[in-house]
Design a protein around this motif. Structure first.
Motif, mmCIF file in Angstrom:
data_model
loop_
_atom_site.group_PDB
_atom_site.id
_atom_site.type_symbol
_atom_site.label_atom_id
_atom_site.label_comp_id
_atom_site.label_asym_id
_atom_site.label_seq_id
_atom_site.Cartn_x
_atom_site.Cartn_y
_atom_site.Cartn_z
ATOM 1 N N MET A 1 0.834 -1.191 0.000
ATOM 2 C CA MET A 1 0.000 0.000 0.000
ATOM 3 C C MET A 1 0.874 1.249 0.000
ATOM 4 S SD MET A 1 -3.054 -1.027 2.663
ATOM 5 C CE MET A 1 -4.143 0.234 2.018
ATOM 6 N N THR A 2 0.399 2.315 -0.630
ATOM 7 C CA THR A 2 1.148 3.558 -0.694
ATOM 8 C C THR A 2 1.100 4.263 0.664
ATOM 9 O OG1 THR A 2 -0.760 4.881 -1.359
ATOM 10 C CG2 THR A 2 0.496 3.799 -3.112
ATOM 11 N N PRO A 3 2.084 5.158 0.929
ATOM 12 C CA PRO A 3 2.056 5.912 2.191
ATOM 13 C C PRO A 3 0.765 6.697 2.385
ATOM 14 C CG PRO A 3 4.203 6.115 1.146
ATOM 15 C CD PRO A 3 3.317 5.392 0.168
ATOM 16 N N MET A 5 -2.262 5.888 1.303
ATOM 17 C CA MET A 5 -3.318 4.953 1.694
ATOM 18 C C MET A 5 -3.155 4.506 3.144
ATOM 19 S SD MET A 5 -3.892 2.512 -1.649
ATOM 20 C CE MET A 5 -5.219 1.637 -0.813
ATOM 21 N N ILE A 6 -1.896 4.288 3.550
ATOM 22 C CA ILE A 6 -1.653 3.904 4.943
ATOM 23 C C ILE A 6 -2.067 5.019 5.893
ATOM 24 C CG2 ILE A 6 0.164 3.383 6.628
ATOM 25 C CD1 ILE A 6 1.620 1.848 4.443
ATOM 26 N N ALA A 7 -1.729 6.277 5.515
ATOM 27 C CA ALA A 7 -2.116 7.414 6.351
ATOM 28 C C ALA A 7 -3.636 7.562 6.425
ATOM 29 C CB ALA A 7 -1.497 8.699 5.796
ATOM 30 N N ALA A 8 -4.318 7.365 5.284
ATOM 31 C CA ALA A 8 -5.777 7.464 5.266
ATOM 32 C C ALA A 8 -6.406 6.372 6.127
ATOM 33 C CB ALA A 8 -6.284 7.358 3.832
ATOM 34 N N LEU A 9 -5.878 5.168 6.041
ATOM 35 C CA LEU A 9 -6.378 4.082 6.879
ATOM 36 C C LEU A 9 -6.119 4.364 8.357
ATOM 37 C CD1 LEU A 9 -5.580 0.747 4.985
ATOM 38 C CD2 LEU A 9 -7.819 1.632 5.646
ATOM 39 N N GLY A 10 -4.970 4.989 8.634
ATOM 40 C CA GLY A 10 -4.655 5.340 10.018
ATOM 41 C C GLY A 10 -5.673 6.304 10.602
ATOM 42 N N LEU A 11 -6.053 7.317 9.815
ATOM 43 C CA LEU A 11 -7.071 8.271 10.272
ATOM 44 C C LEU A 11 -8.421 7.585 10.472
ATOM 45 C CD1 LEU A 11 -6.223 11.376 8.034
ATOM 46 C CD2 LEU A 11 -5.821 11.109 10.494
ATOM 47 N N LEU A 12 -8.766 6.688 9.542
ATOM 48 C CA LEU A 12 -10.017 5.937 9.682
ATOM 49 C C LEU A 12 -9.998 5.093 10.958
ATOM 50 C CD1 LEU A 12 -12.737 4.896 8.528
ATOM 51 C CD2 LEU A 12 -11.412 3.105 7.369
ATOM 52 N N MET A 13 -8.862 4.498 11.264
ATOM 53 C CA MET A 13 -8.753 3.657 12.456
ATOM 54 C C MET A 13 -8.870 4.474 13.738
ATOM 55 S SD MET A 13 -5.737 1.138 11.126
ATOM 56 C CE MET A 13 -6.030 0.009 9.753
ATOM 57 N N ILE A 50 -5.867 -7.236 14.287
ATOM 58 C CA ILE A 50 -4.793 -6.512 14.963
ATOM 59 C C ILE A 50 -5.291 -5.161 15.467
ATOM 60 C CG2 ILE A 50 -2.573 -5.350 14.588
ATOM 61 C CD1 ILE A 50 -1.850 -7.654 12.699
ATOM 62 N N THR A 51 -6.035 -4.465 14.614
ATOM 63 C CA THR A 51 -6.577 -3.155 14.998
ATOM 64 C C THR A 51 -7.504 -3.270 16.196
ATOM 65 O OG1 THR A 51 -6.503 -2.472 12.675
ATOM 66 C CG2 THR A 51 -7.857 -1.157 14.145
ATOM 67 N N GLN A 52 -8.405 -4.248 16.148
ATOM 68 C CA GLN A 52 -9.386 -4.381 17.217
ATOM 69 C C GLN A 52 -8.786 -4.953 18.494
ATOM 70 O OE1 GLN A 52 -12.727 -3.154 16.822
ATOM 71 N NE2 GLN A 52 -11.430 -2.251 15.255
ATOM 72 N N MET A 53 -7.748 -5.756 18.370
ATOM 73 C CA MET A 53 -7.042 -6.213 19.577
ATOM 74 C C MET A 53 -6.404 -5.032 20.300
ATOM 75 S SD MET A 53 -5.235 -9.737 18.271
ATOM 76 C CE MET A 53 -4.144 -9.780 19.707
ATOM 77 N N ALA A 54 -5.795 -4.127 19.515
ATOM 78 C CA ALA A 54 -5.189 -2.945 20.123
ATOM 79 C C ALA A 54 -6.256 -2.050 20.745
ATOM 80 C CB ALA A 54 -4.393 -2.168 19.070
ATOM 81 N N SER A 55 -7.356 -1.822 19.995
ATOM 82 C CA SER A 55 -8.423 -0.950 20.479
ATOM 83 C C SER A 55 -9.085 -1.520 21.735
ATOM 84 C CB SER A 55 -9.465 -0.760 19.365
ATOM 85 O OG SER A 55 -10.551 0.015 19.810
ATOM 86 N N ASN A 56 -9.485 -2.797 21.670
ATOM 87 C CA ASN A 56 -10.173 -3.402 22.806
ATOM 88 C C ASN A 56 -9.242 -3.656 23.977
ATOM 89 O OD1 ASN A 56 -13.135 -4.148 22.082
ATOM 90 N ND2 ASN A 56 -11.999 -4.666 20.237
ATOM 91 N N GLY A 57 -8.011 -4.037 23.680
ATOM 92 C CA GLY A 57 -7.048 -4.270 24.752
ATOM 93 C C GLY A 57 -6.742 -2.995 25.528
ATOM 94 N N VAL A 193 4.507 -2.267 8.851
ATOM 95 C CA VAL A 193 4.293 -0.825 9.011
ATOM 96 C C VAL A 193 2.808 -0.536 9.186
ATOM 97 C CG1 VAL A 193 4.488 1.436 7.905
ATOM 98 C CG2 VAL A 193 6.353 -0.222 7.707
ATOM 99 N N LEU A 194 1.994 -1.166 8.342
ATOM 100 C CA LEU A 194 0.542 -0.973 8.436
ATOM 101 C C LEU A 194 0.023 -1.503 9.769
ATOM 102 C CD1 LEU A 194 -2.046 -0.036 7.087
ATOM 103 C CD2 LEU A 194 -2.186 -2.243 5.927
ATOM 104 N N ALA A 195 0.576 -2.616 10.224
ATOM 105 C CA ALA A 195 0.162 -3.177 11.511
ATOM 106 C C ALA A 195 0.504 -2.219 12.653
ATOM 107 C CB ALA A 195 0.830 -4.525 11.739
#
Length: 259
Positions: A1-3, A5-13, A50-57, A193-195
């Motif tokens: 993924m491009t930087p 797209m990763i940044a956009a996904l980060g904001l969404l997360m 991975i995202t939800q483990m971090a969020s819920n944890g 990096v995305l993780a």
């Protein structure tokens, strides 16, 4: 993924973790739909786990004083049963089916008779709900709306509900990570990096939601949760139906079958 797209996904997360931090749900429901649109299903499931483990944890840690541990233990028994059963079949649904199930799940929970009030402290009920919710988790990536019914019979305030559900979800998403990251035949891999972005974004969004949850009343919590979930669920039902009919409809146009 491009930087980008990763940044956009980060904001969404960050945004979806913020929603989950407020309501204990909704954020994961939105995120998995976006990931399914961008990635193959196994990869989307692994990143979502991975995202939800971090969020819920992180949410469970922030509200650790409010966790009710007996319901969590009961739920874990059911999750183990479901993982054992699914590991035999190694079933992976297609995207349209996953989206339809995502949309239907909240309404399944509301169809339960009003006189049925689950007791989170009973082992057999925790096993039943854990098994069903974990099965939904492995098909759709989420089980939050149905998991909410697990707490209906208990005396839970909004803090206890968010904290205890976060622990149950941490177990569920870890199990999902194991399944889609190692058990199924087409196991997914993930950009580290995305993780890393996913973990940091989820923790940030969860932290930002804490003060607002403190200021909400239990009545506001329930009212906004229901409205949000209904809107998201209807969208996924419509999107899943469109994906199911899109291929034959486009094929018919190509062949001149539709005038």
């Amino acid at each position: 993924m491009t930087p980008i797209m990763i940044a956009a996904l980060g904001l969404l997360m960050v945004a979806t973790a913020f929603l989950s931090g407020l309501f204990g749900m909704a954020g994961g429901l939105i995120l998995i739909g976006v990931l399914l649109a961008l990635m193959t299903l196994p990869t989307a499931m692994v990143l979502h786990a991975i995202t939800q483990m971090a969020s819920n944890g992180w949410r469970a840690f922030l509200w650790r004083a409010h966790i009710r541990w007996r319901p969590v233990a009961n739920y874990m028994v059911g999750a183990a049963v479901a993982l054992a059963a699914w590991s035999i079949t190694r079933y992976v649904p297609d995207k349209p089916m996953a989206l339809l199930l995502l949309g239907i799940t909240p309404f399944m929970a509301r169809l339960l008779p009003s006189n049925i009030k689950p007791d989170p402290d009973r082992l057999w009920q925790g096993t039943v709900y854990g098994t069903i919710c974990m099965g939904l988790m492995l098909m759709t990536g989420v089980s939050g709306p149905l998991l909410d019914t697990f707490f209906l019979g208990g005396d839970f305030g909004r803090r206890e509900k968010v904290a205890t559900k976060a622990m149950c979800q941490l177990v569920s998403h870890f199990t999902k990570l194991v399944y889609f990251g190692g058990i199924i035949d087409q196991a997914a891999s993930l950009d580290p990096v995305l993780a890393g972005v996913a973990i940091l974004a989820s923790m940030l969004g969860t932290t930002l939601a804490r003060r607002i949850l403190e200021a909400m009343t239990d009545q506001q919590f329930v009212a906004w949760s229901n409205k949000l979930i209904t809107t998201i669920a209807c969208y996924y039902i419509a999107y899943g139906c469109w994906l199911m009919v899109r291929t034959p409809v486009l094929a018919a146009f190509d062949k001149g079958g539709l005038q």
